[in-house]
Motif scaffolding. Structure first.
Motif, mmCIF file in Angstrom:
data_model
loop_
_atom_site.group_PDB
_atom_site.id
_atom_site.type_symbol
_atom_site.label_atom_id
_atom_site.label_comp_id
_atom_site.label_asym_id
_atom_site.label_seq_id
_atom_site.Cartn_x
_atom_site.Cartn_y
_atom_site.Cartn_z
ATOM 1 N N TRP A 166 17.467 -63.517 37.444
ATOM 2 C CA TRP A 166 16.609 -63.054 36.330
ATOM 3 C C TRP A 166 16.741 -61.400 36.699
ATOM 4 O O TRP A 166 16.221 -61.107 37.652
ATOM 5 C CB TRP A 166 15.092 -63.573 36.242
ATOM 6 N N THR A 167 17.018 -60.630 35.414
ATOM 7 C CA THR A 167 16.959 -59.194 35.623
ATOM 8 C C THR A 167 16.156 -58.770 34.462
ATOM 9 O O THR A 167 16.586 -59.176 33.198
ATOM 10 C CB THR A 167 18.368 -58.710 35.658
ATOM 11 N N LYS A 168 15.094 -57.995 34.629
ATOM 12 C CA LYS A 168 14.560 -57.617 33.478
ATOM 13 C C LYS A 168 15.299 -56.357 33.009
ATOM 14 O O LYS A 168 15.753 -55.405 33.623
ATOM 15 C CB LYS A 168 12.980 -56.934 34.070
ATOM 16 N N ILE A 169 15.595 -56.369 31.482
ATOM 17 C CA ILE A 169 16.364 -55.414 30.981
ATOM 18 C C ILE A 169 15.757 -54.690 29.762
ATOM 19 O O ILE A 169 16.235 -53.885 29.134
ATOM 20 C CB ILE A 169 17.615 -56.098 30.645
ATOM 21 N N GLY A 170 14.394 -54.933 29.385
ATOM 22 C CA GLY A 170 13.873 -54.229 28.218
ATOM 23 C C GLY A 170 12.750 -54.739 28.055
ATOM 24 O O GLY A 170 11.888 -56.005 28.606
ATOM 25 N N GLY A 171 11.963 -54.454 26.825
ATOM 26 C CA GLY A 171 10.683 -54.893 26.135
ATOM 27 C C GLY A 171 10.860 -55.275 24.766
ATOM 28 O O GLY A 171 11.919 -54.902 24.142
ATOM 29 N N ALA A 172 9.817 -55.744 24.208
ATOM 30 C CA ALA A 172 9.912 -56.338 22.969
ATOM 31 C C ALA A 172 8.326 -56.160 22.456
ATOM 32 O O ALA A 172 7.319 -56.581 22.969
ATOM 33 C CB ALA A 172 10.148 -57.911 22.790
ATOM 34 N N TRP A 173 8.262 -55.445 21.109
ATOM 35 C CA TRP A 173 6.910 -55.371 20.579
ATOM 36 C C TRP A 173 6.913 -56.238 19.263
ATOM 37 O O TRP A 173 7.594 -56.367 18.362
ATOM 38 C CB TRP A 173 6.766 -53.961 19.967
ATOM 39 N N SER A 174 5.709 -56.984 19.207
ATOM 40 C CA SER A 174 5.546 -57.929 17.916
ATOM 41 C C SER A 174 5.124 -57.303 16.808
ATOM 42 O O SER A 174 4.615 -56.241 16.920
ATOM 43 C CB SER A 174 4.357 -58.961 18.253
ATOM 44 N N HIS A 175 5.778 -57.522 15.821
ATOM 45 C CA HIS A 175 5.304 -56.809 14.455
ATOM 46 C C HIS A 175 3.950 -57.417 14.013
ATOM 47 O O HIS A 175 3.593 -58.267 14.464
ATOM 48 C CB HIS A 175 6.416 -57.473 13.326
ATOM 49 N N ASP A 176 3.413 -56.277 13.330
ATOM 50 C CA ASP A 176 2.009 -56.773 13.066
ATOM 51 C C ASP A 176 1.821 -57.935 11.997
ATOM 52 O O ASP A 176 0.713 -58.404 11.959
ATOM 53 C CB ASP A 176 1.320 -55.314 12.038
ATOM 54 N N ASP A 177 2.833 -58.381 11.425
ATOM 55 C CA ASP A 177 2.852 -59.455 10.500
ATOM 56 C C ASP A 177 3.137 -60.682 11.302
ATOM 57 O O ASP A 177 2.982 -61.950 10.713
ATOM 58 C CB ASP A 177 3.582 -59.539 9.425
#
Length: 63
Positions: free
Chosen positions: A24-35
């Motif tokens: 496993w290699t961490k390659i980024g991030g994710a932001w949930s949408h407000d909806d």
């Protein structure tokens, strides 16, 4: 406040291999949408093979 200035709600990993031999290699991030209907994803690289997994950060992840 823009999405990118907040801490990501999820982490993005590139996984190669299967089972206990998976790497496993961490390659980024994710932001949930407000909806709650999707994510904005930011990657530091774009893998050509393997698969991507998006997971919530572990509680014990000290930052």
């Amino acid at each position: 406040m823009t999405t990118e200035s907040k801490r990501p709600s999820h982490e993005v990993f590139h996984i190669e291999g299967e089972g206990k031999k998976a790497f496993w290699t961490k390659i980024g991030g994710a932001w949930s949408h407000d909806d709650g209907e999707g994510f904005t994803i930011s990657l530091t690289c774009l893998p050509l093979n393997g698969r991507l997994v998006v997971r919530k950060p572990k509680k014990d992840d000290a930052r």
